[in-house]
Write an enzyme that holds these catalytic residues in place. Structure first.
Site, PDB file in Angstrom:
ATOM      1  N   LYS A  80       0.616  -0.827  -0.234  1.00  0.00           N
ATOM      2  CA  LYS A  80       0.243   0.038   0.206  1.00  0.00           C
ATOM      3  C   LYS A  80       0.828   0.869   0.107  1.00  0.00           C
ATOM      4  CE  LYS A  80      -1.525   1.181   4.098  1.00  0.00           C
ATOM      5  NZ  LYS A  80      -1.470   2.948   4.403  1.00  0.00           N
ATOM      6  N   ASN A  81       2.035   1.548   0.919  1.00  0.00           N
ATOM      7  CA  ASN A  81       2.252   2.647   1.072  1.00  0.00           C
ATOM      8  C   ASN A  81       3.610   2.767  -0.242  1.00  0.00           C
ATOM      9  OD1 ASN A  81       1.413   2.753   3.167  1.00  0.00           O
ATOM     10  ND2 ASN A  81       2.760   2.312   4.668  1.00  0.00           N
TER      11      ASN A  81
ATOM     12  N   CYS B 108      -5.405  12.459  12.666  1.00  0.00           N
ATOM     13  CA  CYS B 108      -6.459  11.273  12.675  1.00  0.00           C
ATOM     14  C   CYS B 108      -6.182  10.624  13.301  1.00  0.00           C
ATOM     15  CB  CYS B 108      -5.627  10.235  10.893  1.00  0.00           C
ATOM     16  SG  CYS B 108      -3.583   9.573  11.968  1.00  0.00           S
TER      17      CYS B 108
ATOM     18  N   ARG C 108      -1.405  14.560  12.994  1.00  0.00           N
ATOM     19  CA  ARG C 108      -0.069  14.505  12.083  1.00  0.00           C
ATOM     20  C   ARG C 108       0.096  15.783  10.647  1.00  0.00           C
ATOM     21  NH1 ARG C 108      -1.563   8.639   9.422  1.00  0.00           N
ATOM     22  NH2 ARG C 108       0.517   8.512   8.095  1.00  0.00           N
TER      23      ARG C 108
ATOM     24  N   ASP D 129       4.186   0.300  12.123  1.00  0.00           N
ATOM     25  CA  ASP D 129       2.997  -0.255  11.245  1.00  0.00           C
ATOM     26  C   ASP D 129       2.613  -2.014  11.717  1.00  0.00           C
ATOM     27  OD1 ASP D 129       2.295   2.609  10.251  1.00  0.00           O
ATOM     28  OD2 ASP D 129       3.328   1.672   8.309  1.00  0.00           O
TER      29      ASP D 129
ATOM     30  N   ARG E  93      -8.854  -0.471   4.054  1.00  0.00           N
ATOM     31  CA  ARG E  93      -7.963   0.587   3.604  1.00  0.00           C
ATOM     32  C   ARG E  93      -6.598   0.181   3.453  1.00  0.00           C
ATOM     33  NH1 ARG E  93      -6.003   3.917   7.949  1.00  0.00           N
ATOM     34  NH2 ARG E  93      -4.438   4.526   6.050  1.00  0.00           N
TER      35      ARG E  93
HETATM   36  N1  EPU Z   1       5.802  14.598  10.667  1.00  0.00           N
HETATM   37  C1  EPU Z   1       5.660  15.537  11.417  1.00  0.00           C
HETATM   38  N2  EPU Z   1       5.851  16.994  10.103  1.00  0.00           N
HETATM   39  C2  EPU Z   1       5.495  16.283   9.052  1.00  0.00           C
HETATM   40  C3  EPU Z   1       5.318  15.075   8.273  1.00  0.00           C
HETATM   41  C4  EPU Z   1       5.456  14.054   9.463  1.00  0.00           C
HETATM   42  O1  EPU Z   1       6.207  15.823  12.446  1.00  0.00           O
HETATM   43  O2  EPU Z   1       5.671  16.950   7.918  1.00  0.00           O
HETATM   44  C5  EPU Z   1       5.773  13.257  12.326  1.00  0.00           C
HETATM   45  C6  EPU Z   1       5.042  12.772  11.945  1.00  0.00           C
HETATM   46  O3  EPU Z   1       3.913  13.155  12.452  1.00  0.00           O
HETATM   47  C7  EPU Z   1       4.799  11.209  12.656  1.00  0.00           C
HETATM   48  C8  EPU Z   1       6.121  11.256  12.093  1.00  0.00           C
HETATM   49  O4  EPU Z   1       7.080  12.724  11.762  1.00  0.00           O
HETATM   50  O5  EPU Z   1       5.345  11.277  13.903  1.00  0.00           O
HETATM   51  C9  EPU Z   1       6.653  10.099  10.811  1.00  0.00           C
HETATM   52  O6  EPU Z   1       5.911  10.632   9.825  1.00  0.00           O
HETATM   53  P1  EPU Z   1       6.383   9.873   8.861  1.00  0.00           P
HETATM   54  O7  EPU Z   1       5.671  11.185   7.731  1.00  0.00           O
HETATM   55  O8  EPU Z   1       7.506   9.111   8.181  1.00  0.00           O
HETATM   56  O9  EPU Z   1       4.695   9.632   8.122  1.00  0.00           O
HETATM   57  P2  EPU Z   1       3.403   9.299   7.116  1.00  0.00           P
HETATM   58  O10 EPU Z   1       4.186   9.481   5.953  1.00  0.00           O
HETATM   59  O11 EPU Z   1       2.856   9.608   7.276  1.00  0.00           O
HETATM   60  C10 EPU Z   1       3.686   6.975   6.510  1.00  0.00           C
HETATM   61  C11 EPU Z   1       3.095   5.525   6.345  1.00  0.00           C
HETATM   62  C12 EPU Z   1       2.604   5.492   7.680  1.00  0.00           C
HETATM   63  C13 EPU Z   1       4.077   4.164   8.433  1.00  0.00           C
HETATM   64  C14 EPU Z   1       4.663   6.168   8.105  1.00  0.00           C
HETATM   65  C15 EPU Z   1       5.632   5.469   9.413  1.00  0.00           C
HETATM   66  C16 EPU Z   1       2.001   6.171   3.506  1.00  0.00           C
HETATM   67  C17 EPU Z   1       1.205   6.231   3.443  1.00  0.00           C
HETATM   68  N3  EPU Z   1       1.718   5.867   4.813  1.00  0.00           N
HETATM   69  O12 EPU Z   1       2.784   8.044   6.827  1.00  0.00           O
HETATM   70  O13 EPU Z   1       1.612   4.061   7.084  1.00  0.00           O
HETATM   71  O14 EPU Z   1       3.282   4.932   9.565  1.00  0.00           O
HETATM   72  O15 EPU Z   1       5.597   6.056   7.398  1.00  0.00           O
HETATM   73  O16 EPU Z   1       6.242   4.531   8.611  1.00  0.00           O
HETATM   74  O17 EPU Z   1       2.853   6.108   3.815  1.00  0.00           O
HETATM   75  C18 EPU Z   1      -0.224   2.541   7.255  1.00  0.00           C
HETATM   76  O18 EPU Z   1       0.059   1.883   6.555  1.00  0.00           O
HETATM   77  O19 EPU Z   1      -0.970   1.829   8.186  1.00  0.00           O
HETATM   78  C19 EPU Z   1       0.409   3.765   8.365  1.00  0.00           C
HETATM   79  C20 EPU Z   1       0.451   3.784   9.277  1.00  0.00           C
END
Ligand code: EPU
Length: 419
Positions: free
Chosen positions: A22-23, A116, A121, A306, A398
């Site tokens: 998915k990711n 969320c 986030r 995850d 999802r």
């Molecule tokens: N963060 C910030 N500011 C930002 C972006 C992130 O503070 O601008 C913080 C977030 O709040 C969090 C941390 O940084 O505490 C890590 O977030 P990240 O940006 O790495 O996560 P994401 O890109 O929003 C993806 C996956 C998630 C997975 C995370 C961590 C996708 C679509 N989603 O989310 O997947 O948990 O990376 O590996 O790729 C899931 O599949 O169940 C899922 C939640």
């Protein structure tokens, strides 16, 4: 409302063909906006998040269709740069379209994704990086309007957190920027590597993916490409956890061992036998599991956040006490309430969960609170005595492609019912 009705207590045996990640597929679909023409994405999982990404693509003027597990996205006629509030809200990762829209149209309009079920986030890192690349960004009444005159400009970006989504947005946006972009403290997740492989087939010039520094040498334009998505390491982990918790022998076909190493070491500590080779992983679980040493979630190659809920559910019946520390998301233990309802003994204090293994779990009616938490409840229900019901399946749908069909084929007693 649909629920899973699960009668626990049956061992799981058989083969699982692991779904595509998915990711990986979500950022790849957003990159399709920038890669003009018809891209063909194989091993695309059939998920509601993918449906949502397809709806966004169509709303932008792309044509797309999903046949079996092959998704075709044609961005030739894409002519819109705005994503509606409704579409933005239906999937948090829709923010991943920002970089692609800005790079293709010089404009992007999306809404703030908001919090969320996993906690706050923010997207400040995405915004800061795109600003540094020359975009003017205004946030008003929950809408974000971005604009750039001419092309985005390559630059050095130091990420304070190795954010997966921010790294993806920057890499996509930088692919056709003027000059070179260097992302320092980039996320190293396999899904980033997969995205870069796709972008490279589209003509992008990128190096260093999978390491801390990614360098993107901007090219004039990207063209469409054909790509096969990597196997989903979290879905793979989920089915291995189910086998460990229920006993039996499950063989994963098409799993990447390297992506699963922190979890495989947990299964060995539990006393399961794990055999790997030739792109397959076989897990054999007999008798009561043992506790595992402390699990602390980290960015790749650490233990993935995850995989934390499903691993936690797996040791709920283990002999001894296991401790989890969640370092990525502030609110990732909501599913614990459901496990406790099933008789698990778990104490959560802030980011730490202490799981004292119990001899038996009992059936209960529980709600999926989020995607991975929902999967954790499925595992607990299959390992529990009696018949459980899990509601709010939209969370699970999802990210898991027909999980009931996969588990049924392994011998689980599970059905999806409308009540
Ligand atoms: N963060 C910030 N500011 C930002 C972006 C992130 O503070 O601008 C913080 C977030 O709040 C969090 C941390 O940084 O505490 C890590 O977030 P990240 O940006 O790495 O996560 P994401 O890109 O929003 C993806 C996956 C998630 C997975 C995370 C961590 C996708 C679509 N989603 O989310 O997947 O948990 O990376 O590996 O790729 C899931 O599949 O169940 C899922 C939640």
């Amino acid at each position: 409302m649909s629920v899973f009705t699960i009668e626990g207590g049956y061992p799981l045996n058989g083969d699982v063909s692991v779904q595509g990640a998915k990711n990986s597929v979500l950022p790849i679909l957003s990159a399709c906006v920038l890669a003009r023409g018809e891209s063909v994405i194989h091993n695309c999982p059939r998920l509601t998040d993918v449906d949502c990404a397809m709806r966004i693509l169509r709303s932008l003027g792309c044509k797309c269709r999903l046949e079996g597990n092959t998704l075709t996205a044609d961005s030739t006629l894409a002519d819109r740069f705005d994503v509606s509030d409704e579409l933005m809200c239906s999937m948090r990762s829709s923010v991943i379209f920002l970089g692609a829209l800005l790079a293709r149209f010089g404009r992007a309009e999306i809404s703030v994704p908001g919090g969320c079920e996993l906690g706050i986030r923010p997207i400040n890192l995405h915004i800061d990086a795109l600003r540094k690349m020359g975009a003017t960004i205004r946030e008003e009444h929950g809408r974000i309007s971005c604009r750039v005159d001419g092309r985005l400009k390559g630059c050095a970006i130091d990420l304070p957190i190795a954010s997966v989504g921010a790294t993806e947005n920057i890499v996509i946006a930088a692919a056709t920027a003027e000059g070179t972009t260097v992302v320092r403290n980039a996320a190293k997740e396999p899904e980033i590597v997969d995205l870069v492989r796709f972008l490279r087939s589209c003509g992008a010039h990128i190096g260093g993916e999978g390491s801390t520094n990614i360098t993107v040498y901007g090219v004039d334009s990207l063209h469409a490409a054909e790509h096969t998505v990597i196997p989903d390491r979290i879905a793979a982990t989920t089915y291995l956890c189910a086998a460990a918790a229920c006993s039996g022998e499950v063989r994963l076909l098409s799993a990447t061992e390297e992506h699963l190493s922190p979890m495989l070491s947990c299964f060995e500590q539990m006393g399961c036998k794990v055999r790997t080779g030739g792109g397959e992983i076989v897990l054999t679980s007999r008798g009561r599991l043992h506790r595992i040493s402390d699990v602390s979630t980290h960015e790749y190659p650490g233990f993935p956040t995850d995989a934390q809920p499903v691993m936690l559910a797996t040791v709920a019946k283990a002999r001894g006490t296991s401790v989890f520390v969640e370092n990525i998301f502030s609110n990732r233990y909501r599913f614990v309430e459901g496990l406790t309802k099933m008789g698990a003994s778990i104490k959560v204090i802030d980011r730490v969960a202490v799981v004292e293994g119990v001899e038996r779990l009992f059936s209960a009616d529980v709600e999926a609170t989020d995607l991975r938490g929902g999967a954790a409840l499925m595992i607990a229900a299959m390992a529990a005595d009696g018949v459980s019901h899990i509601s709010h399946l939209s969370h699970i749908d999802r990210g898991y492609e027909a999980p009931e069909a996969v588990l049924l084929s392994l011998g689980a007693h599970i059905k999806r019912e409308d009540i």
